[in-house]
Write an enzyme that holds these catalytic residues in place. Sequence first.
Site, short mmCIF file in Angstrom:
data_model
loop_
_atom_site.label_atom_id
_atom_site.label_comp_id
_atom_site.label_asym_id
_atom_site.label_seq_id
_atom_site.Cartn_x
_atom_site.Cartn_y
_atom_site.Cartn_z
N HIS A 131 -29.27 10.23 4.29
CA HIS A 131 -29.17 11.69 4.26
C HIS A 131 -30.26 12.33 5.13
CE1 HIS A 131 -29.07 15.53 1.48
NE2 HIS A 131 -29.00 15.81 2.77
N GLN A 133 -31.99 15.59 6.78
CA GLN A 133 -32.13 16.99 6.39
C GLN A 133 -31.32 17.93 7.29
OE1 GLN A 133 -34.59 14.72 6.54
NE2 GLN A 133 -36.45 15.43 5.50
N THR A 135 -28.17 18.60 7.80
CA THR A 135 -26.95 18.19 8.49
C THR A 135 -25.72 18.46 7.64
OG1 THR A 135 -27.14 15.94 7.63
CG2 THR A 135 -28.12 16.38 9.81
N GLY A 136 -25.90 19.03 6.47
CA GLY A 136 -24.80 19.23 5.53
C GLY A 136 -24.70 18.10 4.53
N LYS A 161 -28.44 16.58 -11.55
CA LYS A 161 -28.18 16.11 -10.19
C LYS A 161 -27.94 14.60 -10.16
CE LYS A 161 -30.82 19.72 -7.82
NZ LYS A 161 -31.89 20.01 -6.86
N HIS A 188 -35.40 11.58 1.12
CA HIS A 188 -34.80 11.52 2.46
C HIS A 188 -35.26 10.26 3.20
CE1 HIS A 188 -32.62 15.31 2.56
NE2 HIS A 188 -33.64 15.88 1.95
N HIS A 233 -35.41 26.84 6.66
CA HIS A 233 -35.61 26.24 5.35
C HIS A 233 -37.10 26.11 5.04
CE1 HIS A 233 -33.68 24.57 1.93
NE2 HIS A 233 -34.10 23.33 2.10
#
Length: 445
Positions: A131, A133, A135-136, A161, A188, A233
């Site tokens: 994942h 950061q 990028t959706g 979550k 991440h 962000h």
Amino acid sequence: MEKRSVEVQVGLDSDFALLLRESLAYEIKMESRSKSKLRGFIPICLLLAVGGIVYVGYFCPDHVCALTSRDSSWTDLTAKVPLQDNLGKPLMIHSNPVNLKATNPGLSYDDVFNENFQFDMNAHDVMVFLHIQKTGGTSFGRHLVQDLDLQRPCSCQRKRKRCHCFRPNRNENWLFSRYSTGWKCGLHADWTELTSCVDSELDKNEGDSVKRRYFYITLLREPISRYLSEFRHVQRGATWKNSRHFCGGRTPTHDELPQCYKGDAWLDVSLDEFAACPHNLAANRQTRMLSDLALIGCYNMSYMPSVEERNRVMLASAKKNLASMAFFGLTEHQKESQYVFEETFNLRFAVPFDQHNATVSSFTLSTLRPDQVDTIKKLNALDLELYEFARKLMYQRFARLKDRDSQFEDRFAHLGELRGRGGVELDWDKMLDEDEDTTSSAVNT
């Protein structure tokens, strides 16, 4: 499992040769350092060896020291340590057979396509989501656990979550991601961290050592838009300061990876300040997160002082690793990405991936000065080249899958339409502009 070698032809022979050279240089350099440290101990070792021979020959009883009756030896130990990972690809061995670099690059796209492999949820196949950061990935990760048509759907609890994504026949994870297992390999985690961590973490989580096949997946985004999205962000309080950046057996020191700000966050930072910090990992983030950082000495800049050389090696490594992944998608090409994912894994989403190309980042870009745009392009030059490489490669995969699909026109026209399953349309433009976690503390959990 029968051993087989896998080649990924991506037209980067010179870059891959560079990677091989740097990998060998890294091994030789580490070995030379070890030799220099051990040189002083050689006389002591010789004395101990002679003393041991004398003891064995004259004082040690035969039933204890007889060479023919010993329980184990260095050769035996070497034979017991697996020198192949679960995909039949060799691991790198350093100073001795016990000290293995237990990285597992996973099953490649060419493995899946050419060998006609299928993702087997009933066996020990694991999908690993890298994942990156902004990028959706947050929304895509949620849809992985909520909107796939599965024999045993993931069990998700409200206001939490975490989801239990277990195999149909037993409580064992088939998905390694933020919403299924949490940040087990660090917040991440990048390619370097994940490939050296996933196997051991799943062993600990499930209390058993299992031979698994790993299918790595990720998302990439147009670099300028992604950079601006990360900037916005960070302005809101995101730091990701709890990321470990684990590489080479340790985390980087403060001198190797200084912070760009003082205090808890970089609130209300200007774009010029954001771009001016030489340690800001937002620049070329996608390339860094997809490369094998051990090839450049991790975050130790003195290992490879030439910035140009570091960049060449890192970019070549990122391209190679991306090309070897079982799947990657592009946020700007969602329908094609959805089709490639579904055909690669023989899984179906219950929602279509929609796109209108009207994000907040695109509006921000239109307000920038020309010199700011030029600066951002220079800062993300590696990502721009990587993204263009990824775009061409994804459409090659799309074309190959399309050519072997006799029902392509109908399939492509009705992606995300499953009988008996109602789902909310996945609007990628909207999700990219969502505040994934509104506070710094939320981002770092």
